[in-house]
Design a protein around this motif. Structure first.
Motif, mmCIF file in Angstrom:
data_model
loop_
_atom_site.group_PDB
_atom_site.id
_atom_site.type_symbol
_atom_site.label_atom_id
_atom_site.label_comp_id
_atom_site.label_asym_id
_atom_site.label_seq_id
_atom_site.Cartn_x
_atom_site.Cartn_y
_atom_site.Cartn_z
ATOM 1 N N VAL A 3 -14.418 -23.565 -57.687
ATOM 2 C CA VAL A 3 -14.655 -24.294 -56.438
ATOM 3 C C VAL A 3 -15.198 -23.375 -55.349
ATOM 4 C CG1 VAL A 3 -13.507 -25.535 -54.562
ATOM 5 C CG2 VAL A 3 -12.957 -26.089 -56.943
ATOM 6 N N THR A 4 -14.750 -22.130 -55.336
ATOM 7 C CA THR A 4 -15.109 -21.202 -54.254
ATOM 8 C C THR A 4 -16.207 -20.205 -54.639
ATOM 9 O OG1 THR A 4 -13.406 -19.585 -54.905
ATOM 10 C CG2 THR A 4 -12.756 -21.323 -53.356
ATOM 11 N N SER A 5 -16.800 -20.373 -55.804
ATOM 12 C CA SER A 5 -17.705 -19.349 -56.345
ATOM 13 C C SER A 5 -18.899 -19.054 -55.447
ATOM 14 C CB SER A 5 -18.200 -19.768 -57.734
ATOM 15 O OG SER A 5 -18.934 -20.984 -57.656
ATOM 16 N N ARG A 6 -19.326 -20.019 -54.650
ATOM 17 C CA ARG A 6 -20.516 -19.826 -53.823
ATOM 18 C C ARG A 6 -20.197 -19.424 -52.383
ATOM 19 N NH1 ARG A 6 -24.699 -24.716 -55.604
ATOM 20 N NH2 ARG A 6 -24.711 -24.211 -57.848
ATOM 21 N N SER A 7 -18.928 -19.244 -52.084
ATOM 22 C CA SER A 7 -18.558 -18.947 -50.702
ATOM 23 C C SER A 7 -17.496 -17.860 -50.640
ATOM 24 C CB SER A 7 -18.038 -20.208 -50.001
ATOM 25 O OG SER A 7 -17.506 -19.897 -48.730
ATOM 26 N N LEU A 8 -17.872 -16.695 -50.116
ATOM 27 C CA LEU A 8 -16.897 -15.628 -49.938
ATOM 28 C C LEU A 8 -15.820 -16.036 -48.938
ATOM 29 C CD1 LEU A 8 -19.195 -12.459 -49.818
ATOM 30 C CD2 LEU A 8 -18.005 -13.461 -51.774
ATOM 31 N N PHE A 9 -16.233 -16.826 -47.934
ATOM 32 C CA PHE A 9 -15.247 -17.286 -46.946
ATOM 33 C C PHE A 9 -14.189 -18.156 -47.610
ATOM 34 C CE2 PHE A 9 -13.816 -20.672 -44.071
ATOM 35 C CZ PHE A 9 -13.171 -19.906 -43.114
ATOM 36 N N LEU A 10 -14.601 -19.066 -48.481
ATOM 37 C CA LEU A 10 -13.634 -19.929 -49.156
ATOM 38 C C LEU A 10 -12.727 -19.119 -50.083
ATOM 39 C CD1 LEU A 10 -15.692 -23.142 -50.024
ATOM 40 C CD2 LEU A 10 -13.968 -22.843 -48.232
ATOM 41 N N GLN A 11 -13.259 -18.084 -50.696
ATOM 42 C CA GLN A 11 -12.425 -17.235 -51.535
ATOM 43 C C GLN A 11 -11.364 -16.520 -50.698
ATOM 44 O OE1 GLN A 11 -15.030 -14.665 -53.781
ATOM 45 N NE2 GLN A 11 -15.496 -16.273 -55.272
ATOM 46 N N ARG A 12 -11.771 -16.014 -49.550
ATOM 47 C CA ARG A 12 -10.811 -15.366 -48.657
ATOM 48 C C ARG A 12 -9.779 -16.369 -48.156
ATOM 49 N NH1 ARG A 12 -14.266 -12.615 -44.138
ATOM 50 N NH2 ARG A 12 -12.167 -12.213 -43.312
ATOM 51 N N LEU A 13 -10.235 -17.587 -47.870
ATOM 52 C CA LEU A 13 -9.327 -18.639 -47.408
ATOM 53 C C LEU A 13 -8.308 -18.985 -48.487
ATOM 54 C CD1 LEU A 13 -8.851 -20.491 -44.946
ATOM 55 C CD2 LEU A 13 -10.283 -22.201 -46.090
ATOM 56 N N ALA A 14 -8.747 -19.033 -49.740
ATOM 57 C CA ALA A 14 -7.839 -19.336 -50.844
ATOM 58 C C ALA A 14 -6.771 -18.260 -50.982
ATOM 59 C CB ALA A 14 -8.627 -19.468 -52.145
ATOM 60 N N ILE A 15 -7.175 -16.993 -50.832
ATOM 61 C CA ILE A 15 -6.213 -15.892 -50.915
ATOM 62 C C ILE A 15 -5.191 -15.990 -49.790
ATOM 63 C CG2 ILE A 15 -5.968 -13.393 -50.649
ATOM 64 C CD1 ILE A 15 -8.616 -13.112 -52.171
ATOM 65 N N GLN A 16 -5.652 -16.273 -48.582
ATOM 66 C CA GLN A 16 -4.738 -16.390 -47.446
ATOM 67 C C GLN A 16 -3.813 -17.598 -47.595
ATOM 68 O OE1 GLN A 16 -4.255 -14.113 -45.020
ATOM 69 N NE2 GLN A 16 -5.689 -12.895 -46.238
ATOM 70 N N PHE A 17 -4.327 -18.668 -48.173
ATOM 71 C CA PHE A 17 -3.482 -19.841 -48.422
ATOM 72 C C PHE A 17 -2.349 -19.478 -49.377
ATOM 73 C CE2 PHE A 17 -2.458 -23.427 -51.240
ATOM 74 C CZ PHE A 17 -1.948 -24.313 -50.305
ATOM 75 N N GLY A 18 -2.685 -18.759 -50.444
ATOM 76 C CA GLY A 18 -1.656 -18.350 -51.398
ATOM 77 C C GLY A 18 -0.648 -17.403 -50.779
ATOM 78 N N LYS A 19 -1.119 -16.575 -49.858
ATOM 79 C CA LYS A 19 -0.233 -15.602 -49.210
ATOM 80 C C LYS A 19 0.754 -16.276 -48.273
ATOM 81 C CE LYS A 19 -0.421 -11.504 -46.201
ATOM 82 N NZ LYS A 19 -1.323 -10.552 -45.491
ATOM 83 N N HIS A 20 0.309 -17.302 -47.541
ATOM 84 C CA HIS A 20 1.135 -17.879 -46.487
ATOM 85 C C HIS A 20 1.762 -19.234 -46.839
ATOM 86 C CE1 HIS A 20 -0.037 -14.747 -43.664
ATOM 87 N NE2 HIS A 20 -1.289 -14.928 -44.023
ATOM 88 N N LYS A 35 -6.492 -5.280 -60.756
ATOM 89 C CA LYS A 35 -6.553 -6.143 -61.944
ATOM 90 C C LYS A 35 -6.570 -7.622 -61.557
ATOM 91 C CE LYS A 35 -2.969 -4.155 -63.769
ATOM 92 N NZ LYS A 35 -1.867 -3.801 -64.688
ATOM 93 N N LEU A 36 -7.209 -7.904 -60.413
ATOM 94 C CA LEU A 36 -7.316 -9.260 -59.891
ATOM 95 C C LEU A 36 -8.748 -9.525 -59.444
ATOM 96 C CD1 LEU A 36 -4.265 -9.305 -57.434
ATOM 97 C CD2 LEU A 36 -4.322 -10.331 -59.712
ATOM 98 N N TYR A 37 -9.093 -10.812 -59.377
ATOM 99 C CA TYR A 37 -10.273 -11.207 -58.612
ATOM 100 C C TYR A 37 -9.856 -11.180 -57.142
ATOM 101 C CZ TYR A 37 -12.369 -12.879 -62.954
ATOM 102 O OH TYR A 37 -12.897 -12.957 -64.217
ATOM 103 N N PHE A 38 -10.610 -10.446 -56.342
ATOM 104 C CA PHE A 38 -10.198 -10.253 -54.961
ATOM 105 C C PHE A 38 -11.416 -10.199 -54.053
ATOM 106 C CE2 PHE A 38 -9.201 -7.228 -51.454
ATOM 107 C CZ PHE A 38 -8.243 -7.989 -50.810
ATOM 108 N N THR A 39 -11.325 -10.894 -52.917
ATOM 109 C CA THR A 39 -12.406 -10.905 -51.937
ATOM 110 C C THR A 39 -11.828 -10.644 -50.561
ATOM 111 O OG1 THR A 39 -13.687 -12.509 -53.223
ATOM 112 C CG2 THR A 39 -14.260 -12.268 -50.908
#
Length: 288
Positions: free
Chosen positions: A50-67, A132-136
């Motif tokens: 879902v987020t493959s075309r947007s670095l912002f969405l990838q960062r948003l997904a990581i922050q969502f998982g964090k918080h 050892k993760l996908y990370f943006t």
């Protein structure tokens, strides 16, 4: 230097500390050292798609998982994994316990922890570790096979801790090879203020806290006479000078020497202070 653990932990708290250690040991054993990571949401194939075309969405997904107050990872297909940071800290903790002659740690347990850490390298011929993760982030886009400076320097310190209490040359030689690999693979950058290593391959902004840890690692290698001591001492001095030049008037350090990395927090400043402590004294007594 011998660690006087009894003096550090009041007697009335020894039982509770022992209980905490016992429960932690059981948790680690029951989970095979594996856990979730604050930045692991891109481990979900669906989220990556879902987020493959947007670095912002990838960062948003990581922050969502964090918080997020709920752990949605099992539903999203994100599995626990064994972090290099876990193995590095475990190695150091085993060495500390063994050096202090406190707890259940033994020389064999230190060796096993160090061996697990060595085996966790991304590629043995490159002597580096990674998330050892996908990370943006705002600075980088990494895959599970991308090495980074933070995981590597923590592994180096863990191996040096193990070496100092066991005398196993394989641990110290692997640590020295890792620092050389930082220069060869990540890249060292010379500046008027000194020297720094890139955090990730090709990443331009210089990050202070990880370079402070690298300077401490180089200093430890030099003081222990591992490899080319003069070279390691020169690296330590030049990297330390770069880090010290980045300190602000109020005593803090920003995250990075870059306009987009000027925030300050105790989390990363603490890593700098931890690294500076290595230049003052060593907490270990060799027990070999």
């Amino acid at each position: 230097m011998e660690i006087d653990t009894a003096a550090q932990v009041p007697e009335r708290n020894m039982t509770s500390v022992t209980e905490l250690l016992t429960s932690l040991e059981l948790w680690l054993e029951n989970h095979g050292l594996a856990s979730y990571d604050y930045a692991d949401m891109l481990g979900s194939a669906a989220i990556r798609k879902v987020t493959s075309r947007s670095l912002f969405l990838q960062r948003l997904a990581i922050q969502f998982g964090k918080h997020c107050p709920w752990n949605l990872r099992p539903l999203l297909g994100v599995a626990p994994h064994v972090s290099s940071q876990t193995l590095a800290l475990l190695c150091s903790a085993r060495a500390w316990q063994y050096s202090a002659r406190w707890g259940v740690s033994s020389a064999d347990m230190v060796r096993r922890a160090a061996t697990l850490l060595i085996d966790d390298r991304l590629a043995p011929q490159r002597h580096l570790w990674g998330m050892k993760l996908y990370f943006t982030s705002r600075f980088v886009r990494a895959t599970p096979s991308t090495p980074n400076l933070f995981q590597t320097t923590n592994a180096v310190h863990g191996l040096l801790d193990a070496y100092q209490v066991t005398g196993e040359r394989d641990f110290s030689e692997t640590a020295a090879a890792a620092v050389d690999a930082c220069e060869e693979v990540l890249g060292f950058v010379a500046t008027p203020e000194g020297l720094y290593s890139r955090y990730y391959p090709g990443m331009a902004p210089a990050v202070y806290n990880v370079n402070a840890l690298l300077a401490a690692a180089c200093s430890r290698l030099a003081s222990l006479g591992i490899g080319d001591s003069d070279r390691q001492a020169s690296r330590a001095d030049r990297i330390l000078q770069f880090v010290l030049a980045g300190q602000r008037a109020d005593g803090s350090w920003p995250y990075a020497a870059d306009p987009s990395g000027q925030w300050v927090d105790g989390f990363h400043t603490g890593y700098v202070l931890e690294a500076l402590g290595y230049f003052l004294d060593s907490p270990f007594e060799a027990v070999i």
